[in-house]
Each structure stands twice: as structure tokens, then as C-alpha cells.
Design an enzyme around this catalytic site. Sequence first.
Site, short mmCIF file in Angstrom:
data_model
loop_
_atom_site.label_atom_id
_atom_site.label_comp_id
_atom_site.label_asym_id
_atom_site.label_seq_id
_atom_site.Cartn_x
_atom_site.Cartn_y
_atom_site.Cartn_z
N SER A 143 4.10 5.78 -12.62
CA SER A 143 5.50 6.19 -12.38
C SER A 143 6.25 5.01 -11.75
CB SER A 143 5.57 7.35 -11.40
OG SER A 143 4.91 8.48 -11.91
N ARG B 218 3.91 9.97 -1.19
CA ARG B 218 3.91 8.54 -1.52
C ARG B 218 4.24 7.68 -0.30
NH1 ARG B 218 1.94 10.81 -5.24
NH2 ARG B 218 2.28 10.45 -7.45
N GLU C 292 8.82 3.44 -6.84
CA GLU C 292 7.50 3.57 -6.22
C GLU C 292 6.76 2.22 -6.32
OE1 GLU C 292 4.89 6.95 -7.44
OE2 GLU C 292 3.40 5.40 -7.82
#
Length: 347
Positions: free
Chosen positions: A233, A163, A328
Site C-alpha cells: 500500500s 501503522r 505509508e
Amino acid sequence: MQSYLNANLKPFHTFSIDQTCEVLVEVHSVEELITVYQSEEWKHLPKLILGKGSNMLFTRHFSGVVIINRILGKKVSDEPNGFKLHISGGEDWPDLVGWSVEKNMAGLENLAMIPGCAGSAPIQNIGAYGVEFKDVCEYVDILCLDTFKVKRLSRNDCLFDYRDSIFKHDLYEKSVVIAIGLFLEKPWKACNHYGPLKELGSDKLSSQSIFNEVCKIRTEKLPDPMQQGNAGSFFKNPVISKDLFDRVQAKFPDIVGYPCGETVKVAAGWLIDQCGYKGLREGGAQIHAKQALVIINADSATSDDVIILAKRVREAVRARFEIDLEHEVRFIGNKCETNLAEIVDNQ
Ligand code: FAD
Ligand code: EPU
């Protein structure tokens, strides 16, 4: 090129929360993108490039120009050792994956149904079911915002990680991704080592069967943003030291963790679930009942509802497991990007 003043951002991000921006403009070419950045009228306003807004939380009115990337185009070159795809940044990622599988260009199937634009895929190095963007990326073309020249970065230049990429660090706010280059290797090798994909029998393995299975699992587990606003998420899976993992595991033997080198990546969904937070509600925001890592807009949620809920989750996980969760989802403030810690500190 049409621009809108004091525009509502609700249709432009998947959380579907009411929030506005000073100017909204949609660009269809690199020339239009340059025009926006060089505009005298908007010169002193902050600018934010937006794909499909599927990883965004607008925490307040944005006093700047939101630029919607709709630069389209696809080129394919069929070479003996693989397919080379040159994809413009505004192309829809899930459509691209579906199209490539249908055309027998195997390699993107594990990354099915990840909402967003192709040009956003490198930003956080999207990943799912054992494959990351970096595994299929050959290059990323960027517009440099100091010179207004186009530059090609190789996969290695992009410093991809979980990520993460150079676009969140050295190139943050310094460039716009205008196209990506993908390389889909021949012969195709199935990637079915991740969780439920293991159960696919080897006789049934094809790009199409993996694509179908990934779509099935995602449809069962993840809320459809068209039905319930969300940004996937909400938190990243925390990567912690082996020492800390061993200490937590001694107390909680069922903890879900995946070793990565000297560290361990822990399933944040499991941690939140163990706090008994599935279904927890704060105003119109709620922890998804099937996947604790997802916060949904259950009923006209405000950004404050989401922020309060995210803060409760982070505090509960820290208190129980001594593990810090990092979100995130990108938090956008009044003039620039912000984050949960900064918002909480300023309250
Ligand atoms: P946006 O949300 O519009 O933008 C994200 C960030 O990238 C912003 O900071 C923006 O300024 C920047 N940005 C966007 N375009 C450009 C550009 N051209 N140049 C420079 N900067 C740019 N992610 C995964 O990794 N794996 C998953 O499995 C996954 N599943 C998801 C499931 C759901 C239901 C949802 C809603 C989200 C999921 N996500 C997943 C998160 C999201 O899909 C990805 O982060 C996606 O790449 C975001 O694309 P976007 O176009 O919507 O980007
Ligand atoms: N789990 C629970 N309870 C929950 C949720 C998960 O116990 O409520 C457990 C599961 O049982 C499993 C483990 O946690 O043992 C991992 O769950 P899952 O396979 O659903 O994946 P995840 O770690 O929650 C990550 C990505 C997803 C990606 C999937 C599939 C992150 C932050 N999330 O989720 O990406 O689609 O793996 O590869 O890395 C996103 O980034 O937005 C996203 C959706």
C-alpha cells in the site's frame, strides 16, 4: 564484514528502482552493528537501517551508510499457556510465519506473506486481515544508539497504533530493533472476521486453512515484487473525523469506512479507484490495475515517476473528497528521510 562503495540499491528494495548509496554494509551480529555505528571512517555519514526494503522509496542518491540487517536466530519455548518465540531482527518475516504454521504454532497466519524482516515488523506495527503485530508481540529488544546498550521494551512501551509505533516518534533514529519476542496464545483462537476470511466455514478453520486463504487472497490482489516492483500500500488508510465522514458519505453513499471510536478509517484504495485512477501511468510507474492503493514499477520507473504519480493521486483525492492521503512508504532523500509534501514544496 564486507562494505561496498557507491552501491546500487536496486536489489535491496522491492520497488527495484535504480538508486545508489555512498556505502552499503551487511551486518550479521549486534557487535557488527555497533562497529558500523562507532566506525571513525563513517562517523560523520548519515546511517539508514534497512530490512528487505519493502516499504521504501529512495528518492535520490543516499549520501550515507545503508546498513542491511541480517542478524539471524530463532528460539522457541513451548509453555502451557502459549509458545514464546525470540526472533532476531534480520529473520525473514514471511518465512517465519510459514515455519510457525508448519510447526503447529498457531497465531501468525493472518500476517502471512508480508514482505520484510522480523525487526521491521514493529516499526509500522504491520497488519493484515484483522491482526496487527501488536496482537502477538510480547517485547521488542533494541540497541540504543546513544549508549550502545540493549534494552527490552514491553508491548505497551512500544505505543503501537495503526501503522505506527514509538519507533516513528520518540525512538526515531535513536535505536535499532535487534530482536522481537512473540507470544502465541494457547488455546489458539481463529481470527476470521475480516472481509473474505468470513466465508471460511467454521469446520474448515485451522491456522493452516487461514494461512492458505490469506496467501490465496494476497496472491490474487497484490502484485509480486519479484515480477513488478512495488512497496505494498503506497498510502495509509486515512483516519478522519465522523463529521467529515458523514459529509463525504452524504455525497458518496458507497464510500468504504470502518468506524474506530470517534473516528472513521476510510479505504484509500476505494477513494483512488473512484477517481478512475486504476491503471494510470506516469513514465514507468503505474497504479496497479487490481488494487488502486499500490503503485507499481511497470517499466523501469524512476523515483521521480513514482513521486509525480503519488502527487497526482493525492491531489485528485483531495479535490474530490476533501481527504488528505498520507504515504505509508518511507521516502529517503539525500541525507535523511523526507516526504512527498517536502519534495513538492521544494520543486
Ligand atoms: P524496510 O522497508 O527495509 O524498512 C522500513 C522502515 O523501517 C525504514 O524506515 C527502516 O529504516 C526501518 N527499519 C527497518 N529495520 C529496522 C530495525 N531493525 N530497526 C529500526 N528501524 C528499522 N505492510 C503491512 O503492514 N501489511 C501488509 O499487508 C503489507 N503488505 C505488503 C505487500 C507487499 C507486496 C509489499 C511490497 C509490502 C507490504 N507491506 C505491508 C509493507 C512492508 O511489508 C512492511 O512495512 C514491512 O514491515 C517492511 O519490512 P522491511 O524489512 O522490508 O523494512
Ligand atoms: N477497494 C476498492 N478499490 C481498490 C482497492 C480497494 O474499492 O482498488 C476497496 C475494497 O473493495 C475494500 C476496501 O477498499 O472494500 C479495502 O480493500 P482491501 O481489503 O484490499 O484492503 P486495503 O484497505 O486496501 C489494507 C492494508 C493492507 C492489508 C490489507 C488486508 C493499509 C494501508 N493497507 O489494504 O496492507 O494487507 O488491508 O488487511 O492499511 C500495506 O500496508 O502495505 C498493505 C498491503
